[in-house]
Design an enzyme around this catalytic site. Structure first.
Site, mmCIF file in Angstrom:
data_model
loop_
_atom_site.group_PDB
_atom_site.id
_atom_site.type_symbol
_atom_site.label_atom_id
_atom_site.label_comp_id
_atom_site.label_asym_id
_atom_site.label_seq_id
_atom_site.Cartn_x
_atom_site.Cartn_y
_atom_site.Cartn_z
ATOM 1 N NE ARG A 1 36.639 41.164 41.789
ATOM 2 C CZ ARG A 1 36.687 41.092 43.114
ATOM 3 N NH1 ARG A 1 35.609 41.334 43.819
ATOM 4 N NH2 ARG A 1 37.798 40.767 43.707
ATOM 5 C CE1 TYR A 2 36.481 42.051 36.544
ATOM 6 C CE2 TYR A 2 37.939 40.335 37.391
ATOM 7 C CZ TYR A 2 37.649 41.679 37.189
ATOM 8 O OH TYR A 2 38.524 42.628 37.643
ATOM 9 N NE ARG B 1 38.460 38.090 33.387
ATOM 10 C CZ ARG B 1 37.543 39.037 33.178
ATOM 11 N NH1 ARG B 1 36.337 38.719 32.759
ATOM 12 N NH2 ARG B 1 37.830 40.300 33.400
ATOM 13 C CB CYS C 1 54.377 32.698 48.269
ATOM 14 S SG CYS C 1 52.756 33.239 47.702
ATOM 15 C CB CYS D 1 55.021 40.368 48.145
ATOM 16 S SG CYS D 1 55.492 39.376 46.730
ATOM 17 C CB CYS E 1 50.852 39.601 50.380
ATOM 18 S SG CYS E 1 49.733 38.284 49.843
ATOM 19 N NE ARG F 1 43.947 36.559 46.613
ATOM 20 C CZ ARG F 1 44.504 36.495 45.413
ATOM 21 N NH1 ARG F 1 45.528 35.698 45.196
ATOM 22 N NH2 ARG F 1 44.042 37.217 44.428
ATOM 23 C CG ASP G 1 45.139 45.641 45.820
ATOM 24 O OD1 ASP G 1 44.667 46.397 44.955
ATOM 25 O OD2 ASP G 1 45.325 44.419 45.638
ATOM 26 C CG ASP H 1 41.645 44.437 41.980
ATOM 27 O OD1 ASP H 1 40.403 44.459 41.817
ATOM 28 O OD2 ASP H 1 42.324 43.408 41.869
ATOM 29 C CE LYS I 1 43.235 41.929 37.990
ATOM 30 N NZ LYS I 1 42.215 40.937 38.438
HETATM 31 C C1 LIG Z 1 42.367 39.668 38.311
HETATM 32 C C2 LIG Z 1 41.254 38.773 38.462
HETATM 33 C C3 LIG Z 1 40.825 37.986 37.384
HETATM 34 C C4 LIG Z 1 41.468 38.056 36.024
HETATM 35 O O1 LIG Z 1 41.290 39.311 35.448
HETATM 36 P P1 LIG Z 1 41.826 39.637 33.975
HETATM 37 O O2 LIG Z 1 41.582 41.094 33.797
HETATM 38 O O3 LIG Z 1 41.045 38.775 33.041
HETATM 39 O O4 LIG Z 1 43.279 39.275 33.959
HETATM 40 C C5 LIG Z 1 39.743 37.169 37.586
HETATM 41 N N1 LIG Z 1 39.119 37.105 38.772
HETATM 42 C C6 LIG Z 1 39.503 37.858 39.828
HETATM 43 C C7 LIG Z 1 38.740 37.753 41.098
HETATM 44 C C8 LIG Z 1 40.585 38.707 39.705
HETATM 45 O O5 LIG Z 1 40.980 39.442 40.754
#
Ligand SMILES: *Cc1c(COP(=O)(O)O)cnc(C)c1O
Length: 403
Positions: free
Chosen positions: A123-124, A127, A136, A140, A143, A145, A304, A341, A348
């Site tokens: 998404r980002y 990363r 798990c 929870c 959850c 997911r 969420d 989120d 986020k």
């Molecule tokens: C939370 C998340 C991350 C990591 O986010 P940070 O703000 O760097 O901790 C990366 N990818 C996805 C899809 C996430 O939900």
């Protein structure tokens, strides 16, 4: 060995073996014993707890949605008589999980639409989130997911590992891989090591992290052998997940200390949950205990919009109140970032109490944690040029306080 002079033993307790009275310490401390002896049925619950009708119906109705499983370690923290017990609310299903709310979604963070490869969420820009298992140690009830986790729902997680590695090799912009699931620490040491070694063989991946609730649900899993293995793949960080101060037991503290002693920086991600941690005093006690375990509070998540979570969700205002009750009042390291989120997949988004009251080209007006107002003049600007930009939040805040 240097003498360790520890912090006061504030509120760290153990109840082991609790309900499991006849087990040997070897069994109790063996994580595979803990996994085999998880509480998964109504009969097991009723042996130890006085259940409410809402809980009994919840257990029966959610069997094909999100499994119930609670490790003996975590189950010992449950109050047998009080249905409002903050531990109980997190892991024992309730009838409210079958309630329908039009705002709720099966995939509240829009992950499925951001998967270039099944099991890999990108998404980002730099990363990825790598879903390496659907299991798990305990489940929870909120959850995010639950659509794929625990193996009983309609949807299944089919992570394509080889395709994911190829994707990561080709995408040189990815410098950070977050292992999650499910819980990556349920993989065997050997399997987890193969995975970490494979990721470390990709030169542009700088940073590895594991998001895990195992140190809280199953501290017995944090063995010296596991830590020695993880230590070979530094820089490796870990985000754990504790929501209530009761979860930080003597065993959990030892597990967290062991991880920290192996050079793994620890953060905590908590979820704002109604009746669990949605008041300043409880939350403050949680973050203070986390610091004593060398864990830095990282995120506080607004819950969420997961299906069946309406009884556990609380207002955004409540989250802001908690942050406001911490910032300035206690150690800065103890204050997590409150985030939403974004529903549908925006990632986020930080949400903060308003401290910035006015910003013009010549000055910035702020208020501090006590509500006192201060002015910071911009460099080289001795007069106000007249352009003001007042944030809407600030106006609301100042109206409420009539300053
Ligand atoms: C939370 C998340 C991350 C990591 O986010 P940070 O703000 O760097 O901790 C990366 N990818 C996805 C899809 C996430 O939900």
């Amino acid at each position: 060995m240097p003498t360790l002079i520890s912090a006061p033993d504030k509120g760290f307790t153990t109840r082991a073996p609790g309900y499991w009275e006849g087990v040997t310490p070897e069994q109790w401390n063996d994580w595979t014993w803990q996994m085999k002896n998880r509480v998964t049925s109504l009969a097991q619950l009723e042996k130890h707890l006085v259940l409410t009708d809402e809980e009994r119906a919840g257990v029966l109705l959610t069997r094909d949605k999100l499994a119930m499983a609670i490790t003996p370690h975590f189950f010992n923290l449950v109050d047998p008589l009080n249905p409002d017990c903050p531990i109980r609310r997190q892991v024992i299903p309730r009838i409210e999980e079958s309630w329908e709310d039009p705002d709720e979604l099966t995939d509240p963070c829009g992950e499925d639409s951001h998967m270039p490869v099944p099991g890999l969420v990108h998404r980002y820009p730099d990363r990825v989130l790598f879903l390496v298992t659907d299991r798990c140690a305990s489940y929870c009830r909120y959850c995010t997911r639950s659509r794929v986790v625990s193996g009983v729902g309609d949807q299944e997680l089919h992570t394509e590992f080889e395709a994911a590695f190829r994707y990561l090799e080709e995408h040189t912009e990815v410098r950070d891989v977050l292992l999650s699931g499910g819980d990556a620490l349920l993989l065997s040491d050997a399997r987890l090591e193969r995975l970490l070694a494979r990721l470390r063989s990709i030169p542009h991946i700088e940073f590895l992290r594991i998001g895990s609730r195992v140190p809280i649900f199953l501290p017995q899993r944090i063995t010296p052998a596991l830590c020695a293995m993880l230590q070979k793949y530094h820089p490796l960080w870990m985000s754990v997940h504790a929501n209530h101060p009761k979860e930080l037991t003597v065993e959990v503290r030892e597990a967290l200390e062991r991880l920290a002693n192996h050079g793994i920086p620890l953060g905590n991600q908590s979820v704002l949950l109604r009746g669990v941690n949605d008041d300043v005093e409880t939350y403050k006690s949680l973050v203070h205990k986390l610091l004593m375990c060398r864990v830095r509070p990282y995120y506080l998540y607004q819950c969420d919009l997961i299906q069946g979570s309406s009884h556990l969700r609380t207002s955004v205002a409540r989250g802001l109140e908690i942050i406001e009750g911490l910032r300035g009042h206690t150690t800065g390291y103890a204050v997590p970032q409150f985030v939403i989120d974004a529903p549908g997949g925006g990632g986020k988004v930080p949400v903060n109490p308003e401290y910035l009251l006015q910003r013009t080209r010549s000055r910035t007006v702020v208020r501090n944690y006590e509500g006192r107002v201060f002015e910071y003049p911009e460099p080289g600007r001795k007069w106000d040029l007249g352009e003001t930009s007042v944030t809407p939040g600030a106006l609301e805040w100042s109206r409420a306080r009539r300053w």
